[in-house]
Design a protein around this motif. Structure first.
Motif, short mmCIF file in Angstrom:
data_model
loop_
_atom_site.label_atom_id
_atom_site.label_comp_id
_atom_site.label_asym_id
_atom_site.label_seq_id
_atom_site.Cartn_x
_atom_site.Cartn_y
_atom_site.Cartn_z
N TYR A 10 0.81 -1.22 0.00
CA TYR A 10 0.00 0.00 0.00
C TYR A 10 0.84 1.28 0.00
N GLY A 11 2.14 1.15 -0.19
CA GLY A 11 3.02 2.32 -0.31
C GLY A 11 3.05 3.20 0.91
N ARG A 12 3.00 2.60 2.08
CA ARG A 12 2.97 3.38 3.33
C ARG A 12 4.36 3.88 3.70
N LYS A 13 4.42 5.15 4.00
CA LYS A 13 5.61 5.79 4.55
C LYS A 13 5.12 6.73 5.64
N TYR A 14 5.84 6.80 6.74
CA TYR A 14 5.42 7.62 7.87
C TYR A 14 6.42 8.73 8.11
N LYS A 15 5.97 9.80 8.77
CA LYS A 15 6.82 10.98 8.95
C LYS A 15 8.02 10.72 9.84
N ASP A 16 7.90 9.81 10.81
CA ASP A 16 9.03 9.50 11.69
C ASP A 16 8.85 8.13 12.32
N ASP A 17 9.85 7.71 13.10
CA ASP A 17 9.82 6.39 13.72
C ASP A 17 8.70 6.26 14.75
N ALA A 18 8.37 7.35 15.43
CA ALA A 18 7.30 7.31 16.42
C ALA A 18 5.96 7.03 15.76
N GLU A 19 5.69 7.70 14.64
CA GLU A 19 4.45 7.46 13.90
C GLU A 19 4.43 6.03 13.36
N LYS A 20 5.56 5.57 12.85
CA LYS A 20 5.63 4.20 12.33
C LYS A 20 5.36 3.19 13.44
N ALA A 21 5.91 3.41 14.62
CA ALA A 21 5.70 2.49 15.75
C ALA A 21 4.23 2.50 16.18
N ALA A 53 -5.80 -0.80 7.24
CA ALA A 53 -5.38 -1.65 8.37
C ALA A 53 -4.54 -0.93 9.42
N ASP A 54 -4.03 0.25 9.13
CA ASP A 54 -3.25 0.99 10.13
C ASP A 54 -4.06 2.12 10.76
N LEU A 55 -5.38 2.08 10.58
CA LEU A 55 -6.26 3.09 11.17
C LEU A 55 -7.08 2.46 12.29
N THR A 56 -7.32 3.26 13.34
CA THR A 56 -8.24 2.81 14.38
C THR A 56 -9.66 2.96 13.85
N THR A 57 -10.61 2.36 14.55
CA THR A 57 -12.01 2.48 14.16
C THR A 57 -12.45 3.94 14.15
N LYS A 58 -12.04 4.69 15.17
CA LYS A 58 -12.42 6.11 15.24
C LYS A 58 -11.80 6.92 14.10
N GLU A 59 -10.53 6.64 13.78
CA GLU A 59 -9.87 7.35 12.69
C GLU A 59 -10.57 7.05 11.37
N PHE A 60 -10.88 5.79 11.13
CA PHE A 60 -11.55 5.41 9.89
C PHE A 60 -12.91 6.13 9.78
N ALA A 61 -13.69 6.10 10.87
CA ALA A 61 -15.00 6.74 10.86
C ALA A 61 -14.87 8.24 10.58
N ALA A 62 -13.90 8.88 11.20
CA ALA A 62 -13.73 10.33 11.01
C ALA A 62 -13.28 10.66 9.58
N LEU A 63 -12.43 9.82 9.00
CA LEU A 63 -11.90 10.11 7.67
C LEU A 63 -12.84 9.71 6.54
N TYR A 64 -13.57 8.62 6.69
CA TYR A 64 -14.27 8.05 5.54
C TYR A 64 -15.78 7.96 5.64
N THR A 65 -16.36 8.17 6.80
CA THR A 65 -17.81 8.05 6.89
C THR A 65 -18.51 9.38 7.08
N GLY A 66 -17.78 10.42 7.43
CA GLY A 66 -18.40 11.70 7.69
C GLY A 66 -19.19 11.69 8.99
N LEU A 67 -19.01 10.64 9.77
CA LEU A 67 -19.73 10.49 11.01
C LEU A 67 -19.22 11.50 12.03
N LYS A 68 -20.09 12.37 12.46
CA LYS A 68 -19.71 13.40 13.43
C LYS A 68 -19.96 12.95 14.86
N LYS A 69 -21.01 12.15 15.07
CA LYS A 69 -21.32 11.64 16.40
C LYS A 69 -21.97 10.27 16.23
N PRO A 70 -21.96 9.45 17.24
CA PRO A 70 -22.57 8.12 17.12
C PRO A 70 -24.06 8.22 16.79
#
Length: 114
Positions: A10-21, A53-70
Motif C-alpha cells: 500500500y506504499g505506506r511511509k510515515y513521517k518519523d519512527d514514532a508514527e511508524k511504531a 489496516a493501520d487506522l483505528t475504528t475512530k480514525e476510519f470513521a472520522a476520515l471516511y464516513t463523515g460520522l460526526k457523532k454516534p
C-alpha cells in the motif's frame, strides 16, 4: 514481516519512527482481530487486511464516513421502503447481488462529500 509486506503493498511511509511504531501497534491489533474472526467458526465471509489496516475504528470513521457523532439506537427508518415481491431464500443459498444488478461492486469513495 506481515506489516512490512503490507507497507510495500500500500506504499505506506510515515513521517518519523514514532508514527511508524504507533501505526504498527494499530496494524497489529487489527491483524489480531482479523485472525481471531477468521478462525472463530463457520462464517460466510473472511476478513483481510486492506489499505485501512493501520487506522483505528475512530480514525476510519472520522476520515471516511463523515460520522460526526454516534448514531442513536432510536434512529428512524427510511420512509417508503417496503418488502414487495420478496421471496425468502434458504439459508444455504448464496447470491451475488452484484451479478443480479441489485448493487454495484465495492469501490473506495475516498473523501466523498468533503
Amino acid at each position: 514481516a506481515r506489516y512490512k509486506k503490507w507497507m510495500v503493498q500500500y506504499g505506506r511511509k510515515y513521517k518519523d519512527d514514532a508514527e511508524k511504531a504507533h501505526r504498527f501497534q494499530v496494524f497489529k491489533a487489527n491483524a489480531e482481530f482479523i485472525d481471531r474472526s477468521n478462525s472463530g467458526g463457520k462464517k460466510k465471509y473472511v476478513l483481510g487486511t486492506n489499505q485501512f489496516a493501520d487506522l483505528t475504528t475512530k480514525e476510519f470513521a472520522a476520515l471516511y464516513t463523515g460520522l460526526k457523532k454516534p448514531v442513536s439506537s432510536g434512529a428512524k427508518k427510511m420512509p417508503g421502503f417496503r418488502y414487495q415481491n420478496f421471496t425468502r431464500l434458504e439459508d444455504n443459498v448464496q447470491v451475488d447481488w452484484r451479478q443480479q444488478g441489485a448493487v454495484t461492486p465495492v469501490k473506495n469513495q475516498g473523501q466523498c462529500g468533503k
